[in-house]
Every structure is written in structure tokens, then in C-alpha cells.
Write an enzyme that holds these catalytic residues in place. Structure first.
Site, PDB file in Angstrom:
ATOM      1  N   GLU A  34       0.844  -1.204   0.000  1.00 16.77           N
ATOM      2  CA  GLU A  34       0.000   0.000   0.000  1.00 16.77           C
ATOM      3  C   GLU A  34       0.874   1.247   0.000  1.00 16.77           C
ATOM      4  O   GLU A  34       1.808   1.356   0.793  1.00 16.77           O
ATOM      5  CB  GLU A  34      -0.919   0.005   1.213  1.00 16.77           C
ATOM      6  CG  GLU A  34      -1.725   1.273   1.411  1.00 16.77           C
ATOM      7  CD  GLU A  34      -2.564   1.660   0.210  1.00 16.77           C
ATOM      8  OE1 GLU A  34      -2.449   2.816  -0.252  1.00 16.77           O
ATOM      9  OE2 GLU A  34      -3.333   0.808  -0.287  1.00 16.77           O
ATOM     10  N   ARG A  35       0.564   2.179  -0.877  1.00 19.18           N
ATOM     11  CA  ARG A  35       1.393   3.379  -0.992  1.00 19.18           C
ATOM     12  C   ARG A  35       0.938   4.523  -0.094  1.00 19.18           C
ATOM     13  O   ARG A  35       1.687   5.462   0.146  1.00 19.18           O
ATOM     14  CB  ARG A  35       1.411   3.877  -2.437  1.00 19.18           C
ATOM     15  CG  ARG A  35       0.086   4.441  -2.933  1.00 19.18           C
ATOM     16  CD  ARG A  35       0.191   4.908  -4.362  1.00 19.18           C
ATOM     17  NE  ARG A  35      -1.075   5.467  -4.833  1.00 19.18           N
ATOM     18  CZ  ARG A  35      -1.286   5.906  -6.078  1.00 19.18           C
ATOM     19  NH1 ARG A  35      -0.302   5.843  -6.957  1.00 19.18           N
ATOM     20  NH2 ARG A  35      -2.455   6.396  -6.429  1.00 19.18           N
ATOM     21  N   GLY A  39      -6.850   0.482   3.769  1.00 21.92           N
ATOM     22  CA  GLY A  39      -8.280   0.720   3.595  1.00 21.92           C
ATOM     23  C   GLY A  39      -8.596   1.430   2.298  1.00 21.92           C
ATOM     24  O   GLY A  39      -9.738   1.462   1.857  1.00 21.92           O
ATOM     25  N   LYS A  51     -20.495   9.023   3.965  1.00 20.87           N
ATOM     26  CA  LYS A  51     -21.736   8.674   4.658  1.00 20.87           C
ATOM     27  C   LYS A  51     -21.813   9.367   6.016  1.00 20.87           C
ATOM     28  O   LYS A  51     -22.900   9.707   6.491  1.00 20.87           O
ATOM     29  CB  LYS A  51     -21.853   7.159   4.839  1.00 20.87           C
ATOM     30  CG  LYS A  51     -21.817   6.378   3.541  1.00 20.87           C
ATOM     31  CD  LYS A  51     -22.720   6.977   2.482  1.00 20.87           C
ATOM     32  CE  LYS A  51     -22.353   6.544   1.086  1.00 20.87           C
ATOM     33  NZ  LYS A  51     -21.189   7.195   0.508  1.00 20.87           N
ATOM     34  N   HIS A 448     -44.745  -6.015   9.609  1.00 22.86           N
ATOM     35  CA  HIS A 448     -45.532  -4.776   9.631  1.00 22.86           C
ATOM     36  C   HIS A 448     -45.392  -4.113  11.015  1.00 22.86           C
ATOM     37  O   HIS A 448     -45.405  -4.803  12.029  1.00 22.86           O
ATOM     38  CB  HIS A 448     -47.009  -5.098   9.373  1.00 22.86           C
ATOM     39  CG  HIS A 448     -47.909  -3.912   9.494  1.00 22.86           C
ATOM     40  ND1 HIS A 448     -48.038  -2.973   8.491  1.00 22.86           N
ATOM     41  CD2 HIS A 448     -48.719  -3.495  10.515  1.00 22.86           C
ATOM     42  CE1 HIS A 448     -48.897  -2.041   8.898  1.00 22.86           C
ATOM     43  NE2 HIS A 448     -49.323  -2.337  10.120  1.00 22.86           N
TER      44      HIS A 448
END
Length: 469
Positions: A34-35, A39, A51, A448
């Protein structure tokens, strides 16, 4: 320094880190390269922090409309700095979670720039200097980045991509959003709820153009009602930014060009795969920068696999994660594990979610696509105004639409717009994965009162059996 593994994953986004975990679970000696941030974009600068922003905007919206619920709230204000701080805190927490998962699963992490030197070998230049890594199999999961306007590259001041839009230097007063896909519409929705004057320009004839036309039409009316300006069939021909703001030349549907002024501009016109300078060109078939793969993630080179946003779409985090698991299991099978039975990816069963206000969720074919494919269709549409829970929540804006093959009853597609539909679409996804027909859906008992009852009613409506309309 050199090291050898069963599997090396290049990139640690939702495809890469999930692929690495599944490889480790299957007993494979695994490394991840990973650079930047474990994540990847989704967790640090995409799906999750956006979000968090949208949740803050949603709460702000409800506070401003407290009177609709018999409540009183005075002097409601939004603190953009605090909203952004919360969002970054959420991203940091999840980044730390991925770091923990790497340790828990004994996955070696190599931080740095990875470049393939062959199908199963790469060099990594990073915090440990230059490392030479080899493996029996390599999975490329380098993702993608925002596409720039060729005549107005993002400057982080007045012209933004999603990355700046998540950590804005200031609150826009008048915002131009170019592009109405999921990213553009989500940021338009966020800043509109936060108080900005928002204009969305889409060159196609409707917004969220990958969605069913009924959904697009409904969303456009809703956003206009919320105060947004929506321009479809329009194009931005020029953008010039200075210290005071942005001037844009916009060609409208009528062919006339007008110059308009904005405080800021968000460019959301698509993505560019991160496949340059990683040594992939001679090792895999490429199409416009995207790595071509089979349904299991294999490239043309033995031992080289690819997943996620650097491969053909849809460019969604959950699609990348699923591809990661599929590739991991196919690799394990190749290495002699007879207990795994991977299935090739079925792109027709991948749901799409857009977290604007109101939310959008869909899976499978639109009504138009089904007809284009030669199906005779039965279509059901049930409005939320006929749903007791939606009315009680004050969220009666929306509908559920289902598309069936009239001859076999096969569920071809489902399309929803309204409150919490992103949490309900999986019901139809499960149904499609199980190759359900209308008969099973009709016999399913929905609780319901829930908004999910609209899903049942939509199925009934397709066959003229709806109960509450």
C-alpha cells in the site's frame, strides 16, 4: 531486502484488504502493498467518510424541520468544521480497524509504491527502501481516482474533486456540481442540506442516468423541490477559477451558452484507473486503462489477477470485495485446496446505492434495458404514500419498482427511491441470487409496519394484486 509469499496483493482498498484476509484465512502466506493508507480510497476518502458527512446533513435537515414532528428547535446552526472533523474521525477509526485485521490475520504489510517486474514479482519503494517481492500469485487492486476536466484541473481551492469536497477549506455559497452520478449527487445533496445554493449539470438527458428512468425523474423533481437547480442535456464548456470564485460557460439543452458564476465547483465526471506506472501494460489486456479479467479475476498472464476499480465496472466497493474473495478462493483452489468452490462474478446481481436525499437503490435490469434485451415484462410500482411506516416516519416520498419476465416470473430488476432503501435492496439481491420468481416473493411474509412492505406490494402490483393502492 527480498521476500517470497504465496500471494501478494497490490493495493489495500475494500477489494485488496478483503482479498488478503481471505487468502490468509485459507492458509496462504500473504502480503499487501500500500502506498498511502490501509483501507484505500473507500474507507479513508470515499464510501465511509461521505456517509458520515451525509448523516450530519440528514440530522441537520431533520432539526430544521422539527416542527413537522411536533417539536420545537431554535437557533439551529451547522458547524462545517465539526462535521468534517467527525467524518475524519470515523475514517481514522476504520483505518485502525484494517491495521488490526492485518495483524490479526498475520498479513505482512509493505508500505510503498509497488511496481510489477513480472506476473508474480514486484519491487516496492517505500519506508524500508527498495524491496523485491515474489509470490506464486499476485492480485492487482490499485483502484481508481477522480477524472479531471481537461480544461480545468482540480486545484483544491475553487475546483474540487470528491477528496477536497470531504475536507472543504470553506463552505460553498453557490456550488456547481458537474456530473450527476452517485458521487456528484451525494455531494450535491450534502451541500444543499448544509445551506449551499447548488446547481447540477448533467450532459445526458437525465440525472443518475444508470438508474431506471422513473427513479431519475422522481429524484429530479425531489431535488428541485429542495431548491437545487438541475440542468440535463447540458455541458460545461469552460471553467475559470480565481481567488473570488468560478466562472463557468454552460451550454444548455437549447444550445445556448450562458456564463454563470459560482463560489466553488465539484467535478464528478467519472474515474481513471490507477494502472499507469505499475508495470501492468505488457502483462494484461487493457481497455482505456482498465485491466481485463475473467469472472474470477484472472488476467492473460499466469499467476496475475486483478480486482476492483482498476477492472471493468460497476466501480463499487462491495463489487471489489466480492471479487477479492472470489480471486482468493480461486487461487487457493489452484494451489491445491479442494475445500473451496469459487463462483464467477455475476454482474447482474450487484446492487447499486446512492446516499442522496432521498436515497436510491437498485439491482438488475431497468425496465428499458429488459425490453431492449427482448423480454416481455411485468412491472410493479408501489408508492411510499401507501405505506403506513413511511407515513408515520414523515418519509412518504418514494416508491419501489420491480421488473419481471412475464413468461417465467423471473425477477429481472428492482429499483427503489426513498427513506432507507439502501438498507432494503439486499432483499431483492438475495432473491435474484436464489433465482427467485414472483411466486416466492408473493409468499414471503414481510413484517408490519416496515417500509419493506412496499417491496411486497410492488411485486403484487406487477401482477395486478396490490392490496394498498
Amino acid at each position: 531486502m527480498s521476500a517470497s509469499y504465496d500471494v501478494i496483493v497490490l493495493g489495500s482498498g475494500p477489494g485488496g484488504y478483503v482479498a488478503a484476509i481471505r487468502c490468509a484465512q485459507l492458509g496462504l502466506k500473504t502480503a499487501i502493498v500500500e502506498r498511502e493508507n490501509l483501507g484505500g480510497i473507500c474507507l479513508n476518502w470515499g464510501c465511509i467518510p461521505t456517509k458520515a458527512l451525509l448523516r450530519s446533513a440528514e440530522i441537520f435537515h431533520y432539526m430544521q424541520h422539527a416542527g413537522d414532528y411536533g417539536l420545537k428547535a431554535k437557533e439551529i446552526e451547522a458547524d462545517l468544521e465539526a462535521v468534517v472533523k467527525r467524518s475524519r474521525g470515523v475514517a481514522k477509526q476504520l483505518n485502525q480497524g484494517v491495521t488490526h485485521l492485518m495483524k490479526k490475520n498475520k498479513i505482512a504489510v509493505h508500505m510503498g509504491e509497488g511496481v510489477l517486474t513480472g506476473p508474480t514479482a514486484l519491487t516496492v519503494k517505500g519506508e524500508k527502501g527498495e524491496e523485491k517481492l515474489t509470490a506464486k500469485h499476485v492480485i492487482v487492486a490499485t483502484g481508481a481516482r477522480a477524472r479531471d476536466l481537461p480544461f480545468a484541473p482540480a486545484d483544491g481551492k475553487r475546483i474540487w474533486t470528491y477528496r477536497t469536497a470531504m475536507t472543504p477549506p470553506e463552505m460553498p455559497k453557490k456550488l456547481l456540481v458537474i456530473g450527476s452520478g452517485a458521487i456528484g449527487i451525494e455531494f450535491a445533496s450534502f451541500y444543499n442540506d448544509m445551506g449551499a445554493d447548488v446547481t447540477v449539470v448533467e450532459m445526458l438527458d437525465r440525472i443518475v442516468p444508470v438508474e431506471d428512468k422513473d427513479v431519475s425523474d422522481f429524484l429530479e423533481k425531489s431535488l428541485k423541490k429542495q431548491g437545487m437547480t438541475i440542468m440535463t442535456g447540458a455541458g460545461v464548456e469552460d471553467v475559470k477559477a480565481d481567488a473570488k470564485g468560478v466562472k463557468a460557460k454552460i451550454k444548455g439543452k437549447d444550445g445556448k451558452v450562458s456564463e454563470q458564476e459560482f463560489s466553488h465547483c465539484i467535478v464528478a465526471i467519472g474515474i481513471v484507473p490507477n494502472t499507469e506506472n505499475i508495470g501492468i501494460e505488457k502483462l494484461a489486456e487493457m481497455d482505456r486503462g482498465f485491466i481485463q479479467i475473467d469472472p474470477y479475476g484472472r488476467t492473460k498472464s499466469k499467476g496475475l489477477w486483478a480486482i476492483g476499480d482498476c477492472t471493468p465496472g460497476p466501480w463499487l466497493a462491495h463489487k471489489a470485495s466480492h471479487e477479492g474473495v472470489t480471486a482468493a478462493e480461486a487461487i487457493a483452489q489452484k494451489l491445491g485446496n479442494t475445500d473451496v468452490h469459487p463462483h464467477g462474478l455475476d454482474r447482474n446481481n450487484i446492487p447499486g446505492c446512492t446516499y442522496c436525499h432521498p436515497q436510491i437503490a437498485s439491482v438488475g435490469m431497468t425496465e428499458a434495458k429488459a425490453k431492449e434485451a427482448g423480454y416481455e415484462v411485468k412491472v410493479g410500482n408501489f408508492p411510499f404514500i401507501g405505506n403506513g411506516k413511511a407515513i408515520a416516519l414523515g418519509e412518504a416520498e418514494g416508491f419501489t419498482k420491480t421488473v419481471f419476465d412475464a413468461k417465467t416470473g423471473e425477477l429481472l430488476g428492482a429499483h427503489m427511491i426513498g427513506a432507507e432503501v439502501t438498507e432494503m435492496i439486499q432483499g431483492y439481491v438475495v432473491g435474484k441470487t436464489l433465482e427467485t420468481t414472483e411466486a416466492e416473493l408473493m409468499q414471503t411474509v414481510f413484517p408490519h409496519p416496515t417500509i419493506s412492505e412496499s417491496m411486497h406490494e410492488s411485486v403484487l402490483a406487477a401482477y395486478g394484486l396490490a392490496l394498498h393502492i
